[in-house]
Design a protein around this motif. Structure first.
Motif, PDB file in Angstrom:
ATOM      1  N   THR A 283       0.840  -1.196   0.000  1.00 13.69           N
ATOM      2  CA  THR A 283       0.000   0.000   0.000  1.00 13.69           C
ATOM      3  C   THR A 283       0.878   1.250   0.000  1.00 13.69           C
ATOM      4  O   THR A 283       1.856   1.315   0.745  1.00 13.69           O
ATOM      5  N   GLU A 300       1.621  13.490  -1.167  1.00 13.93           N
ATOM      6  CA  GLU A 300       0.491  12.801  -0.546  1.00 13.93           C
ATOM      7  C   GLU A 300       0.996  11.791   0.473  1.00 13.93           C
ATOM      8  O   GLU A 300       1.990  11.101   0.231  1.00 13.93           O
ATOM      9  N   TYR A 302      -0.457   8.565   3.034  1.00 14.94           N
ATOM     10  CA  TYR A 302      -1.588   7.639   3.116  1.00 14.94           C
ATOM     11  C   TYR A 302      -1.586   6.882   4.443  1.00 14.94           C
ATOM     12  O   TYR A 302      -0.528   6.608   5.020  1.00 14.94           O
ATOM     13  N   LYS A 307      -6.238   4.835   2.616  1.00 15.12           N
ATOM     14  CA  LYS A 307      -6.955   6.108   2.550  1.00 15.12           C
ATOM     15  C   LYS A 307      -5.961   7.270   2.603  1.00 15.12           C
ATOM     16  O   LYS A 307      -4.955   7.221   3.321  1.00 15.12           O
ATOM     17  N   LEU A 308      -6.269   8.308   1.840  1.00 18.96           N
ATOM     18  CA  LEU A 308      -5.413   9.497   1.819  1.00 18.96           C
ATOM     19  C   LEU A 308      -5.435  10.175   3.182  1.00 18.96           C
ATOM     20  O   LEU A 308      -6.504  10.468   3.723  1.00 18.96           O
ATOM     21  N   SER A 311      -2.479  15.815   2.059  1.00 16.36           N
ATOM     22  CA  SER A 311      -2.011  16.166   0.720  1.00 16.36           C
ATOM     23  C   SER A 311      -1.895  17.678   0.601  1.00 16.36           C
ATOM     24  O   SER A 311      -2.662  18.433   1.214  1.00 16.36           O
TER      25      SER A 311
END
Length: 573
Positions: A283, A300, A302, A307-308, A311
């Motif tokens: 991931t 970014e 995570y 899931k983000l 960012s």
């Protein structure tokens, strides 16, 4: 004299060989004298020019512009080579490395930069004198030629010297043994070149256990192409592309289970291009791009579930612009705005259900609290009320009054245990420490005065003096093992004077000065080995002019700043 008989004595190859020998020998002598005396002696250039000119005259026995031009060219080359060897000699003396290691590690692309750093306008004068000497001595004067002609005729001007080919004094026709000696010297000089050019092959390294550690191709004794690295267990650790000894291309790092941990892009030894890091299950962890070792563009982060998490844009390794922060469920938990790493504009925090909990505004280095909701009720509205911040266990961590968006009156910080930690008073837009309590309840600072010696979270210790609630004099921060980490100087609560940071082993990492709380003058950064890493000038807290970056003492990059903004990047590799 019959000029048709001269070509059997003139020899351009002999002249080239003599000029080469003289240029190299004089350059070596120049470097030796310079390193031993630790002083750049420009007059050595005059000797270079004279020796090259005499050698061309002795070996070439020719006249005309071609011999003089040859002499001038080799004289200049000898001067430049001598200057370059001097700088290499200085590096060799300081580094303590072996001569062969240094010679084989040199890259032709570095030569212009090394010469540029040591160049002085006065060098042009000495180079000009070298050119004059080379031109002057490259060919025999007419008087010598007249004597030579009479010698051929067996005239009284040179009695008993009628043998053909005789030249008076120093300028006799070069014997075969002189040529042989020159060729031998040429062969000796060619040896390191031969070693360097034939140093292509494969390099391998092993652990103490005998397990392979790395393997890759060499070109000019430098890494070139794809190199592989392994864990001692035999699992692949990394693959990295090189060009001319510098990372250039893609690099991939692996965990010991074989999964990819990160991918990076390199250019001439700098991180430049896309970069990705991964969790063990593959991931994504972070995504972004570098521009010559500095994070730039959108980055970014995570959560482990994919899931983000956060960012926003980066510029020169600093957050710059609007950022969003999200929880592991994907819900928006915060918005923030940065200006070159400093908070700017409106910041907002949200609860898990999307309810606004805190709104602040940052401007001119000041934070104003506009709104807060605590424990389900509004505590600050339109910049007025009582601010409360809590620990995860629900106990109060910070509390104080807000008026006009600004902290006002007395504010208090609390330990997680519920004991009072600090008391501050806000007045005239400044923060004054009135009381400081150790976790055991002892009072270290009373009524804004006292010597503070306390351990902070993580085990580090701080030593500071407060006068009228403000830091005064030297403030020392220590690592958990007691070694000095930060030595800062304050006046009336603001950094003023020398500021230094240190590595755990005591190596100086950063040094510079502050004035009125802002960085000013030259600031310098060092690597953990003590080598120079970077330096730049500050004016009123902003970078101005050129920031230089170094690796192993060699300038590799420059960034040009105006009022704290980078306007140009120059690569020096």
């Amino acid at each position: 004299m019959d000029e048709t008989n001269r070509p059997d004595r003139e020899s351009l190859p002999f002249a080239i060989l003599g000029a080469f020998d003289a240029a190299v020998l004089s350059a070596l002598a120049w470097a030796a004298v310079t390193v031993l005396t630790k002083y750049q002696i420009g007059y050595m250039a005059v000797g270079v020019g004279a020796l090259v000119g005499v050698s061309v005259r002795y070996f070439g026995q020719g006249r005309g512009a071609v011999y003089r031009a040859l002499s001038v060219a080799f004289a200049l080359a000898g001067c430049v080579f001598g200057n370059y060897l001097s700088q290499v000699g200085f590096y060799l003396a300081e580094s303590g490395e072996g001569l062969l290691e240094v010679v084989l590690s040199l890259r032709p692309a570095q030569a212009p930069q090394i010469l540029a750093e040591s160049f002085s306008p006065l060098d042009l004068l000495f180079y000009g004198l070298a050119v004059f000497q080379a031109w002057k001595y490259a060919a025999p004067p007419e008087t010598t030629l007249e004597i030579d002609a009479s010698a051929e005729d067996g005239s009284a001007a040179n009695p008993g010297t009628g043998s053909p080919g005789y030249r008076a004094g120093l300028f006799a026709y070069p014997p075969r043994k002189a040529l042989a000696a020159s060729l031998a010297f040429l062969g000796i000089l060619a040896l390191p070149v031969y070693v360097a050019t034939h140093s292509a092959g494969t390099a391998r390294g092993v652990y103490d256990s005998g397990a392979r550690k790395y393997e890759g191709a060499l070109d000019w004794n430098e890494p070139h192409g794809t190199w592989k690295y392994w864990y001692e267990s035999g699992k692949l650790l990394a693959e990295l592309e090189f060009r001319r000894g510098l990372p250039d291309g893609q690099s991939v790092h692996y965990l010991e289970d074989g999964s990819v941990s990160e991918r990076k892009t390199w250019k001439a030894g700098f991180l430049h291009g896309p970069c990705e890091q991964y969790y063990p299950d593959g991931t994504p962890r972070t995504r972004g791009s570098y521009e010559y070792d500095r994070k730039t563009g959108i980055w970014e982060e995570y959560h482990p579930n994919g899931k983000l998490g956060a960012s926003g844009p980066m510029l020169l390794d600093l957050q710059h612009g609007a950022w969003e922060i999200r929880s592991a469920s994907g819900a928006l938990t915060g918005r923030a705005v940065y200006d070159m790493g400093s908070p700017a504009g409106i910041w907002e925090s949200y609860s898990g259900d999307g309810t606004l909990e805190l709104r602040r505004e940052f401007a001119d280095g000041e934070a104003r609290i506009l709104y807060q909701r605590d424990d389900g009720r509004e505590t600050v509205v339109d910049g007025k009320g009582r601010y409360v911040q809590r620990y995860e266990n629900g106990r109060i961590a910070v509390e104080g009054a807000v008026e006009g968006g600004r902290k006002a009156g007395v504010w208090r910080d609390w330990y997680r245990s519920g004991r009072l930690w600090r008391e501050y008073e806000y007045a005239d837009g400044r923060e004054y420490l009135r009381g400081y309590y150790l976790e055991n309840g002892d009072r270290a600072v009373r009524d804004g005065a006292g010597i503070l010696e306390t351990e902070e979270e993580g085990g580090g210790r701080i030593e500071a003096v407060y006068v009228d609630g403000l830091l005064e004099g030297e403030v020392r921060t220590f690592y958990p093992d007691g070694t000095l980490m930060i030595l800062a100087t304050y006046f009336r609560g603001r950094p003023e004077g020398p500021q230094k940071t240190y590595a755990p082993d005591g190596t100086l990492l950063t040094e510079g000065e502050s004035r009125d709380g802002l960085q000013t003058g030259p600031w310098t950064w060092y690597g953990e080995d003590g080598s120079l890493s970077s330096r730049v000038e500050f004016s009123f807290g902003k970078k101005q002019g050129v920031q230089s970056f170094f690796e192993d003492g060699i300038l590799v990059k420059e960034e040009v700043y105006r009022d704290g903004v980078c306007v140009e990047t120059r690569l020096k590799r």
